[in-house]
Design an enzyme around this catalytic site. Structure first.
Site, PDB file in Angstrom:
ATOM      1  N   LEU A  42      -0.146 -75.579 -51.763  1.00  0.00           N
ATOM      2  CA  LEU A  42      -0.834 -76.566 -50.942  1.00  0.00           C
ATOM      3  C   LEU A  42      -0.877 -76.076 -49.488  1.00  0.00           C
ATOM      4  O   LEU A  42       0.116 -75.605 -48.953  1.00  0.00           O
ATOM      5  CB  LEU A  42      -0.072 -77.893 -51.028  1.00  0.00           C
ATOM      6  CG  LEU A  42      -0.683 -79.110 -50.350  1.00  0.00           C
ATOM      7  CD1 LEU A  42      -2.013 -79.484 -50.985  1.00  0.00           C
ATOM      8  CD2 LEU A  42       0.283 -80.296 -50.433  1.00  0.00           C
ATOM      9  N   GLY A 181     -13.719 -58.338 -34.898  1.00  0.00           N
ATOM     10  CA  GLY A 181     -13.856 -59.791 -34.810  1.00  0.00           C
ATOM     11  C   GLY A 181     -12.504 -60.443 -34.598  1.00  0.00           C
ATOM     12  O   GLY A 181     -11.530 -59.789 -34.204  1.00  0.00           O
ATOM     13  N   HIS A 439      -2.578 -80.257 -10.292  1.00  0.00           N
ATOM     14  CA  HIS A 439      -2.284 -78.999  -9.599  1.00  0.00           C
ATOM     15  C   HIS A 439      -0.781 -78.777  -9.594  1.00  0.00           C
ATOM     16  O   HIS A 439      -0.031 -79.719  -9.332  1.00  0.00           O
ATOM     17  CB  HIS A 439      -2.800 -79.065  -8.157  1.00  0.00           C
ATOM     18  CG  HIS A 439      -2.411 -77.874  -7.328  1.00  0.00           C
ATOM     19  ND1 HIS A 439      -3.066 -76.667  -7.405  1.00  0.00           N
ATOM     20  CD2 HIS A 439      -1.417 -77.710  -6.410  1.00  0.00           C
ATOM     21  CE1 HIS A 439      -2.509 -75.811  -6.568  1.00  0.00           C
ATOM     22  NE2 HIS A 439      -1.510 -76.423  -5.954  1.00  0.00           N
TER      23      HIS A 439
END
Length: 462
Positions: A42, A181, A439
């Site tokens: 699974l 890729g 920030h």
């Protein structure tokens, strides 16, 4: 074949990977009686042979790099090498924990889980373990396996696939990676971090060729800096054994030698011999053809995940599986906009994107209607702290929405969530610019890029 006529399920799912189990979980949640059939474990490729283990290897590689380079942060450490047995234990522990959790989820939703190799026996049934499982609807989700090229035999020894690379018991001294890729550059990155001399061979003119060209060029620059070699624009011709490794010859006669060759040219669908054609399912080159609602030409059969010719990403499988379950449960469903799916390549540095490339935008809208802006991470405080380089590139339809966000830099995958909202909600630069970004964070770079695109740059030049 024994027919278990006592139960006709609302949905029978063949394949328990990302698409299959997502459909099972959502279908059961919506009150459908679901049977889920899986021949291995699974979770499928993503959990056991793909997303999770590769990212664990990449993180281990990141730790190795940090140990080697810690003095640049004023921290003195010693790097004593890579313990592959320890790396695999770490990786496998991550997988085991997620696997146990997923098994618990499936059990808690009262999904009937059947372990065994299933085969479609009719438009409404799957045969498994000598039993015929009947359903009002069948979902095909049998996934994919690593591909090779004609005449190139993956032997699991010197010529290996990503499956073999994930369990390799050593760090190879040298490796050729065939394919630039996602899979290829991720393994190249991890192996380089572990100490392997890596050469990538890619027949197209750029690494990660489906990404925006600017992202490809930034990654190539970063890989050169890391000492990862690559040969672009010439296709593979042949591979042969040498005395202690492999020699690869390209179409132009150029040769490369290494200890191992990783074939990383993509993944192909698992569909052969499973009864799909016999049931009348329309196919093309092994892929099952579907419409925008994942329906095949057979009314009682749908298909999702790597089996269909959409993006081969686990989160796409999740979305497609959920779409099928909701459609069968009678909910209103909306087709997936595949351009709006976040895409991340987890090499060092990371490549992340949502939306379309600048080239594609010009093709659709016309070159004079497209505006592109690059925000250099050199202007971002947190990126300076992390000592990462790269850019966020925005592609906008002139006076309109942002249609592409393309990012290169360490941890840029963590910024893809906001990028996804920007694209999918068709945000204008000025609308993003007015949002306050914390920030110092790398997320602030997203806000700064939109400030600049909106004509009011803060920490960047006009």
């Amino acid at each position: 074949m024994a027919n278990d006529a006592s139960t006709v399920f609302d949905l029978v799912i063949l394949g328990g990977g990302s698409g299959g189990y997502a459909a099972a979980l959502r279908g059961a949640q919506l009150g459908l009686d679901v049977a889920l059939i899986e021949k291995n474990k699974l979770g499928g490729t993503c959990l056991h042979n793909g997303c999770i283990p590769t990212k664990a290897l990449l993180h281990a590689g990141e730790i190795a790099d940090q140990a080697r380079e810690s003095e640049q942060f004023g921290i003195k450490t010693s790097f004593e090498g890579v313990d592959m047995a320890g790396v695999h234990k770490y990786k496998d522990d991550v997988i085991a924990g997620l696997y146990k959790g997923l098994q618990g989820l499936v059990a808690s939703r009262k999904v009937t889980y059947i372990e065994g190799e299933g085969r479609l026996s009719s438009p409404t049934s799957v045969d498994v373990n000598g039993r015929r499982v009947e359903g009002r609807h069948v979902l095909l989700a049998t996934g994919s396996v690593p591909k090779s090229l004609p005449g190139l035999e993956i032997d699991g020894n010197r010529i290996i696939s990503s499956d073999h690379a994930l369990v390799l018991d050593r760090v190879p001294k040298s490796a050729i990676v065939l394919g630039g890729g996602v899979i290829g550059v991720e393994f190249a990155s991890a192996w380089k971090s572990f100490g392997t001399e890596v050469t990538i061979v890619e027949g197209l003119k750029h690494l990660v060729p489906v990404e925006d060209e600017n992202s490809s060029k930034l990654l190539e620059r970063a890989f050169r800096k890391r000492g990862i070699k690559f040969n672009l624009g010439t296709f593979f011709q042949k591979a042969e054994y040498t005395q202690d490794g492999v020699k690869v010859t390209l179409a132009d006669g150029k040769e490369f030698e290494a200890e191992v060759l990783l074939v990383a040219i993509g993944r192909g669908p698992v569909s052969q011999g499973l009864g799909y054609e016999e049931a009348g399912v329309a196919m093309d080159r092994g892929y099952v053809l579907v419409d925008e609602y994942m329906r095949t030409n057979v009314p009682t059969i749908s298909a999702v995940g790597d089996l269909v010719p959409t993006l081969q990403l686990a989160h796409v499988g999740f979305a497609e599986g959920i779409l099928v379950a909701e459609r069968l449960a009678g909910l209103k469903t909306v087709p997936i906009d595949y351009d709006g799916v976040p895409r991340v390549t987890y090499c060092h540095p990371e490549v992340a994107s949502v939306g379309i490339t600048e080239a594609k935008a010009k093709e659709i809208y016309g070159a004079d209607k497209v505006v592109a802006l690059k925000y250099n991470l050199a202007g971002n405080g947190k990126s300076k702290i992390l000592k990462t380089a790269g850019e966020i590139k925005l592609v906008q339809v002139k006076d309109g929405a942002v249609v592409g966000v393309h990012m290169v830099g360490d941890r840029m995958g963590e910024q893809v969530g906001e990028a996804q909202l920007i694209y999918n909600w068709e945000a204008l630069p000025a609308e993003v610019a007015q949002l306050i970004h914390a920030h110092p964070t790398q997320n602030e770079a997203m806000g700064e890029a939109h400030l600049a695109l909106a004509g009011k740059p803060l920490h960047s030049h006009d």
